[in-house]
Design an enzyme around this catalytic site. Structure first.
Site, mmCIF file in Angstrom:
data_model
loop_
_atom_site.group_PDB
_atom_site.id
_atom_site.type_symbol
_atom_site.label_atom_id
_atom_site.label_comp_id
_atom_site.label_asym_id
_atom_site.label_seq_id
_atom_site.Cartn_x
_atom_site.Cartn_y
_atom_site.Cartn_z
ATOM 1 N N ARG A 30 -65.972 -10.538 2.809
ATOM 2 C CA ARG A 30 -65.841 -9.014 3.189
ATOM 3 C C ARG A 30 -66.013 -8.738 1.393
ATOM 4 O O ARG A 30 -66.666 -7.391 1.381
ATOM 5 C CB ARG A 30 -64.396 -8.920 3.334
ATOM 6 C CG ARG A 30 -63.794 -7.649 4.302
ATOM 7 C CD ARG A 30 -63.311 -6.739 2.956
ATOM 8 N NE ARG A 30 -62.496 -7.642 2.139
ATOM 9 C CZ ARG A 30 -61.617 -6.996 0.323
ATOM 10 N NH1 ARG A 30 -61.815 -5.854 0.280
ATOM 11 N NH2 ARG A 30 -60.461 -7.764 0.009
ATOM 12 N N ASP A 31 -64.953 -8.861 0.970
ATOM 13 C CA ASP A 31 -64.963 -8.159 -0.283
ATOM 14 C C ASP A 31 -66.359 -8.119 -1.545
ATOM 15 O O ASP A 31 -66.970 -7.443 -1.940
ATOM 16 C CB ASP A 31 -63.658 -8.917 -1.264
ATOM 17 C CG ASP A 31 -63.304 -7.557 -2.648
ATOM 18 O OD1 ASP A 31 -64.310 -6.949 -2.946
ATOM 19 O OD2 ASP A 31 -61.957 -8.325 -2.915
ATOM 20 N N CYS A 78 -64.854 -2.995 -5.161
ATOM 21 C CA CYS A 78 -64.570 -2.037 -3.725
ATOM 22 C C CYS A 78 -64.988 -0.312 -4.256
ATOM 23 O O CYS A 78 -65.507 0.071 -5.476
ATOM 24 C CB CYS A 78 -63.109 -1.543 -3.898
ATOM 25 S SG CYS A 78 -62.414 -0.181 -3.182
HETATM 26 P P1 HMG Z 1 -60.085 9.110 8.274
HETATM 27 O O1 HMG Z 1 -61.472 10.362 7.858
HETATM 28 O O2 HMG Z 1 -59.018 9.630 7.316
HETATM 29 O O3 HMG Z 1 -60.114 8.991 9.120
HETATM 30 O O4 HMG Z 1 -60.392 8.038 7.582
HETATM 31 P P2 HMG Z 1 -60.208 9.197 10.366
HETATM 32 O O5 HMG Z 1 -59.297 8.976 11.415
HETATM 33 O O6 HMG Z 1 -60.115 11.069 10.719
HETATM 34 O O7 HMG Z 1 -61.601 8.945 11.332
HETATM 35 C C1 HMG Z 1 -62.575 9.112 10.475
HETATM 36 C C2 HMG Z 1 -63.917 8.303 11.062
HETATM 37 O O8 HMG Z 1 -63.736 7.076 10.789
HETATM 38 C C3 HMG Z 1 -63.629 8.649 12.930
HETATM 39 O O9 HMG Z 1 -65.403 8.745 13.005
HETATM 40 C C4 HMG Z 1 -63.341 8.275 13.509
HETATM 41 O O10 HMG Z 1 -63.258 7.502 14.938
HETATM 42 C C5 HMG Z 1 -63.905 6.632 12.605
HETATM 43 P P3 HMG Z 1 -65.987 9.925 12.958
HETATM 44 O O11 HMG Z 1 -65.759 11.200 13.536
HETATM 45 O O12 HMG Z 1 -66.310 10.490 11.895
HETATM 46 O O13 HMG Z 1 -68.213 9.364 14.132
HETATM 47 N N1 HMG Z 1 -62.442 5.203 12.468
HETATM 48 C C6 HMG Z 1 -63.244 4.409 12.592
HETATM 49 N N2 HMG Z 1 -64.011 3.918 12.783
HETATM 50 C C7 HMG Z 1 -64.654 2.466 13.013
HETATM 51 N N3 HMG Z 1 -63.038 1.805 12.545
HETATM 52 C C8 HMG Z 1 -61.975 2.286 12.575
HETATM 53 C C9 HMG Z 1 -61.651 3.413 12.740
HETATM 54 N N4 HMG Z 1 -60.977 4.297 11.905
HETATM 55 C C10 HMG Z 1 -61.373 5.428 12.282
HETATM 56 N N5 HMG Z 1 -60.772 1.448 12.350
HETATM 57 C C11 HMG Z 1 -60.181 4.891 6.854
HETATM 58 C C12 HMG Z 1 -59.454 6.443 7.452
HETATM 59 C C13 HMG Z 1 -58.718 4.599 6.650
HETATM 60 C C14 HMG Z 1 -60.618 4.811 8.923
HETATM 61 C C15 HMG Z 1 -60.972 5.283 6.186
HETATM 62 O O14 HMG Z 1 -60.554 5.948 4.929
HETATM 63 C C16 HMG Z 1 -61.750 3.992 6.157
HETATM 64 O O15 HMG Z 1 -62.163 3.011 6.731
HETATM 65 N N6 HMG Z 1 -61.337 3.055 4.406
HETATM 66 C C17 HMG Z 1 -61.343 1.959 4.441
HETATM 67 C C18 HMG Z 1 -62.193 1.666 3.208
HETATM 68 C C19 HMG Z 1 -62.588 0.078 2.632
HETATM 69 O O16 HMG Z 1 -62.318 -0.083 3.116
HETATM 70 N N7 HMG Z 1 -61.961 -0.008 1.297
HETATM 71 C C20 HMG Z 1 -62.166 -1.476 0.799
HETATM 72 C C21 HMG Z 1 -61.562 -2.576 1.299
HETATM 73 S S1 HMG Z 1 -59.889 -2.406 0.186
HETATM 74 C C22 HMG Z 1 -60.278 -3.352 -1.663
HETATM 75 O O17 HMG Z 1 -61.455 -3.418 -1.575
HETATM 76 C C23 HMG Z 1 -59.866 -3.811 -2.566
HETATM 77 C C24 HMG Z 1 -58.683 -5.426 -2.059
HETATM 78 O O18 HMG Z 1 -60.093 -6.027 -2.011
HETATM 79 C C25 HMG Z 1 -57.856 -6.080 -2.672
HETATM 80 C C26 HMG Z 1 -58.285 -5.531 -4.164
HETATM 81 O O19 HMG Z 1 -59.139 -6.133 -5.475
HETATM 82 O O20 HMG Z 1 -57.379 -4.226 -4.792
HETATM 83 C C27 HMG Z 1 -58.215 -5.264 -0.549
HETATM 84 MG MG MG Z 2 -60.672 -6.847 -4.106
#
Ligand code: HMG
Ligand code: MG
Length: 302
Positions: A15-16, A240
């Protein structure tokens, strides 16, 4: 000095590790990597994200992946979910454990999930309630616990506030993410100290990226406080897409080597893990980020 006599490793490479690759990795390769990681003896493999494919195209196909993997008894395969829609999709694909991801930094939260901290906690409250009702375990992440790419310093109390809220909402474990890998050992201890006033230390995990080469030192520092769950990534993959400058997680090979040297047991076989690291590094066409893997490959004396 007090160190835990047993440590749980949470492998986050599929994943990450892969979410930050410039090009999406085919599902077949992701599954082969997961199988090899399981073969090494790892028992928790975070294997995908049910996020918007527009935001993180690298994690598209996580449903197909989850349905296709051959599950082994005793191994859990958690996935990230950002909202109820992600949870429902993950459940349809057969997820038995999910993780929600909040942040201690308001700016990072907005960049990463398009919403502020409080708004995200409200949304995660619904996700956690629904998941727990269905008997699905939920892990909680707090990002930017030792610094933020947009805001710089983050206070330990800001981390403790988000961590304790996720714990109260029902997360069984809180993973503390040094997302950009900027922390140093005493800062890591201060941060864990503040969180541990509100969340039992046995429910805390360390998720340290290694951008400044501090991850192992930081792990050792917080292990002395009782942290016994470590997130790491095979071959040191990771980062990320919404944290500019972040490099990979601490390599799982490094963690195993350090634990082994300190007499702390895990059920993971280093040669098999090295093989998994070689597999994915060869596929990606890049050098491993693991110094242990590089040393073993060049047969340096131990
Ligand atoms: P948004 O744009 O505010 O959401 O995103 P929305 O509700 O307006 O939807 C936007 C689009 O996404 C729409 O599609 C939705 O249908 C779709 P479009 O009309 O553009 O075609 N959508 C989805 N599609 C599939 N699955 C879903 C989903 N939800 C909405 N669940 C949202 C808000 C949270 C969805 C977006 O910001 C997002 O997906 N963010 C994820 C970012 C991410 O994954 N970052 C990396 C992980 S975190 C990390 O790495 C840190 C960690 O490792 C710890 C650390 O290191 O600190 C965990
Ligand atoms: Mg991470």
């Amino acid at each position: 000095m007090q160190l835990p006599n047993k440590v749980k490793i949470v492998e986050v490479g599929p994943r990450d590790g892969l979410q930050n690759e410039p090009r999406p990795v085919p599902i077949k390769v992701r599954i082969e990597l997961i199988d090899r990681l399981v073969e090494s003896g790892l028992t928790v493999i975070e294997c995908g994200s049910f996020v918007s494919p527009r935001w993180v195209p690298q994690m598209a196909g996580s449903g197909e992946l989850l349905q296709a993997i051959g599950r082994r008894t005793g191994v859990s395969y958690p996935v990230l979910v950002p909202n109820l829609r992600g949870l429902e999709n993950a459940l349809t694909a057969g997820a038995r454990e999910v993780a929600v991801f909040a942040a201690a930094s308001e700016s990072f939260s907005r960049h990463n999930i398009n919403g502020g901290i409080d708004e995200s906690l409200e949304r995660y409250g619904e996700v956690i309630t629904r998941a727990l009702d269905l008997g699905i375990r939920v892990r909680g992440y707090v990002s930017c616990v030792l610094g933020c790419p947009f805001e710089g310093e983050i206070t330990p109390s800001a981390v403790a506030r988000v961590a304790s809220r996720l714990y109260e909402l029902g997360c069984y474990e809180i993973s503390l993410g040094d997302t950009v890998g900027v922390g140093t050992p005493l800062a890591a201890q201060r941060m864990v100290g503040a969180v541990a006033e509100q969340v039992p230390i046995s429910a805390l995990a360390a998720h340290f990226h290694d951008t400044y080469g501090q991850a192992l030192a930081n792990l050792f520092a917080v292990m002395q406080m009782g942290v016994a769950v470590i997130d790491s990534s095979v071959a040191g993959l990771g980062g990320c897409p919404y944290a500019p400058g972040a490099s990979g997680n601490v390599a799982t090979e490094e963690v195993l080597y350090m634990l082994d040297g300190m007499g702390i047991t895990t059920a993971v076989d280093l040669p098999t893990l090295l093989d998994a690291g070689r597999y994915i590094s060869a596929y990606l066409g890049k050098e491993t980020q693991s110094r242990v893997a590089a040393a073993c490959a060049s047969k340096l004396p131990k």
